[in-house]
Design a protein around this motif. Structure first.
Motif, short mmCIF file in Angstrom:
data_model
loop_
_atom_site.label_atom_id
_atom_site.label_comp_id
_atom_site.label_asym_id
_atom_site.label_seq_id
_atom_site.Cartn_x
_atom_site.Cartn_y
_atom_site.Cartn_z
N SER A 30 12.03 -49.38 30.89
CA SER A 30 11.67 -48.85 32.40
C SER A 30 11.37 -50.17 33.32
CB SER A 30 10.64 -48.06 32.39
OG SER A 30 9.28 -48.62 32.09
N VAL A 31 11.22 -51.30 33.00
CA VAL A 31 10.67 -52.49 33.67
C VAL A 31 11.85 -53.18 34.18
CG1 VAL A 31 9.41 -54.58 33.73
CG2 VAL A 31 8.72 -52.68 32.27
N TYR A 32 11.73 -53.06 35.76
CA TYR A 32 12.74 -53.99 36.70
C TYR A 32 12.15 -55.41 36.75
CZ TYR A 32 16.18 -55.04 40.08
OH TYR A 32 17.04 -55.52 40.84
N SER A 33 11.00 -55.41 37.25
CA SER A 33 10.40 -56.68 37.64
C SER A 33 9.21 -56.96 36.77
CB SER A 33 10.54 -57.02 39.10
OG SER A 33 9.40 -56.08 39.63
N MET A 34 8.94 -58.31 36.83
CA MET A 34 7.57 -58.58 36.28
C MET A 34 7.09 -59.90 37.24
SD MET A 34 7.96 -58.49 32.05
CE MET A 34 6.30 -59.12 31.81
N GLY A 35 5.77 -59.86 37.35
CA GLY A 35 5.17 -60.61 38.23
C GLY A 35 3.99 -61.43 37.87
N TRP A 36 3.45 -62.40 38.60
CA TRP A 36 1.88 -62.68 38.25
C TRP A 36 1.23 -62.67 39.72
CZ3 TRP A 36 0.38 -64.52 33.98
CH2 TRP A 36 1.19 -64.65 32.74
N PHE A 37 0.14 -62.44 39.48
CA PHE A 37 -1.03 -62.39 40.58
C PHE A 37 -2.06 -63.06 40.21
CE2 PHE A 37 0.42 -58.91 43.33
CZ PHE A 37 1.34 -58.18 42.61
N PHE A 47 -0.55 -62.13 45.19
CA PHE A 47 0.82 -62.29 44.82
C PHE A 47 0.92 -63.62 44.61
CE2 PHE A 47 5.03 -61.64 43.91
CZ PHE A 47 5.73 -62.79 44.62
N VAL A 48 1.45 -64.14 43.48
CA VAL A 48 2.01 -65.36 43.15
C VAL A 48 3.40 -65.52 42.90
CG1 VAL A 48 1.80 -67.36 41.38
CG2 VAL A 48 -0.22 -65.94 41.96
N ALA A 49 4.12 -64.67 42.20
CA ALA A 49 5.55 -65.03 41.89
C ALA A 49 6.01 -63.58 41.11
CB ALA A 49 5.82 -66.04 41.05
N VAL A 50 7.51 -63.44 41.36
CA VAL A 50 7.81 -62.13 40.92
C VAL A 50 9.19 -62.58 40.26
CG1 VAL A 50 8.68 -61.14 42.97
CG2 VAL A 50 8.11 -59.64 40.77
N ILE A 51 9.82 -62.01 39.23
CA ILE A 51 10.92 -62.24 38.69
C ILE A 51 11.74 -60.91 38.24
CG2 ILE A 51 10.23 -62.52 36.44
CD1 ILE A 51 12.51 -64.57 36.13
N SER A 52 13.01 -60.58 38.47
CA SER A 52 13.60 -59.47 38.10
C SER A 52 14.23 -59.57 36.81
CB SER A 52 14.91 -59.12 38.98
OG SER A 52 16.00 -60.00 38.96
N TYR A 60 8.57 -66.23 45.67
CA TYR A 60 7.07 -66.83 45.45
C TYR A 60 6.27 -66.70 46.63
CZ TYR A 60 9.40 -69.36 41.35
OH TYR A 60 10.18 -69.75 40.28
N ALA A 61 5.06 -66.92 46.40
CA ALA A 61 3.94 -66.92 47.44
C ALA A 61 4.36 -68.56 48.10
CB ALA A 61 2.76 -66.83 46.99
N ASP A 62 3.91 -68.73 49.48
CA ASP A 62 4.16 -69.94 49.98
C ASP A 62 3.47 -70.76 49.33
OD1 ASP A 62 4.87 -68.67 53.22
OD2 ASP A 62 6.07 -69.04 51.46
N SER A 63 1.92 -70.45 48.94
CA SER A 63 0.97 -71.49 48.46
C SER A 63 1.38 -72.00 47.26
CB SER A 63 -0.30 -70.69 48.23
OG SER A 63 -0.20 -69.56 47.34
N VAL A 64 2.41 -71.48 46.54
CA VAL A 64 2.94 -72.03 45.23
C VAL A 64 4.07 -72.54 44.97
CG1 VAL A 64 1.17 -70.52 44.01
CG2 VAL A 64 3.63 -69.83 43.98
N LYS A 65 5.06 -72.45 46.25
CA LYS A 65 6.31 -72.65 46.14
C LYS A 65 6.54 -74.20 45.85
CE LYS A 65 8.08 -69.97 48.92
NZ LYS A 65 8.74 -69.21 50.13
N GLY A 66 7.51 -74.69 44.94
CA GLY A 66 7.69 -75.80 44.82
C GLY A 66 6.95 -76.34 43.56
N SER A 99 6.80 -53.83 37.14
CA SER A 99 6.89 -52.77 37.81
C SER A 99 8.44 -52.06 37.57
CB SER A 99 7.03 -53.14 39.42
OG SER A 99 7.56 -52.20 40.34
N THR A 100 8.62 -50.89 37.97
CA THR A 100 9.85 -50.21 37.57
C THR A 100 10.86 -50.54 38.83
OG1 THR A 100 9.00 -48.25 38.52
CG2 THR A 100 8.95 -48.56 36.23
N LYS A 101 10.42 -51.30 39.77
CA LYS A 101 11.15 -51.75 40.68
C LYS A 101 11.13 -53.00 41.25
CE LYS A 101 7.91 -49.85 44.26
NZ LYS A 101 7.62 -48.68 45.08
N TRP A 102 11.80 -53.47 42.34
CA TRP A 102 11.59 -55.08 42.73
C TRP A 102 10.22 -54.86 43.85
CZ3 TRP A 102 12.51 -59.69 41.95
CH2 TRP A 102 12.43 -60.86 42.90
N ALA A 103 9.10 -55.71 43.39
CA ALA A 103 7.89 -55.52 44.01
C ALA A 103 7.45 -56.91 44.19
CB ALA A 103 6.99 -54.46 43.00
N ARG A 104 6.38 -56.61 45.21
CA ARG A 104 5.79 -57.91 45.26
C ARG A 104 4.09 -57.51 45.71
NH1 ARG A 104 8.13 -60.80 50.32
NH2 ARG A 104 9.19 -59.04 50.51
#
Length: 122
Positions: A30-37, A47-52, A60-66, A99-104
């Motif tokens: 049932s999981v569509y996306s997983m993320g880190w906070f 929020f830090v990052a999410v992946i489908s 990604y959050a701007d603070s961690v991008k790159g 999450s069961t959907k694309w989420a942030r």
């Protein structure tokens, strides 16, 4: 239900690297996306990052991008967060979420892990 177990936190010097892991079990179909906070003392959970899990799209959050990279091993329902060039302000408890959907946003995630502490020292 989906169970999430994080690992990989610890103490690291500024400029160093850590890799967090999150293993999902249970009704993972049932999981569509997983993320880190992350949540620092006295602050909101951010929020830090999410992946489908299907196509591998990421955000990604701007603070961690790159500096941070989220990835997944789809067949094992495991998500990683590679954290490089760590800074003092990255110190927080890091939570994995599914999450069961694309989420942030926090409220869009249905399942949460117990959290793992990341401490960056000078």
């Amino acid at each position: 239900q989906v169970q999430l177990v994080e690992s990989g936190g610890g103490l690291v010097q500024a400029g160093g690297s850590l890799r967090l892991s999150c293993a999902a079990s249970g009704r993972t179909f049932s999981v569509y996306s997983m993320g880190w906070f992350r949540q620092a003392p006295g602050k909101d959970r951010d929020f830090v990052a999410v992946i489908s899990l299907s196509g591998g799209s990421t955000y990604y959050a701007d603070s961690v991008k790159g500096r941070f990279t989220i990835s997944r091993v789809g067949i094992k329902n495991t998500v990683y967060l590679q954290m490089n060039s760590l800074q003092l302000e990255d110190t927080a408890v890091y939570y994995c979420a599914a999450s069961t959907k694309w989420a942030r946003r926090v409220y869009e995630f249905d399942y949460w892990g117990q959290g793992t502490q990341v401490t960056v020292s000078s």
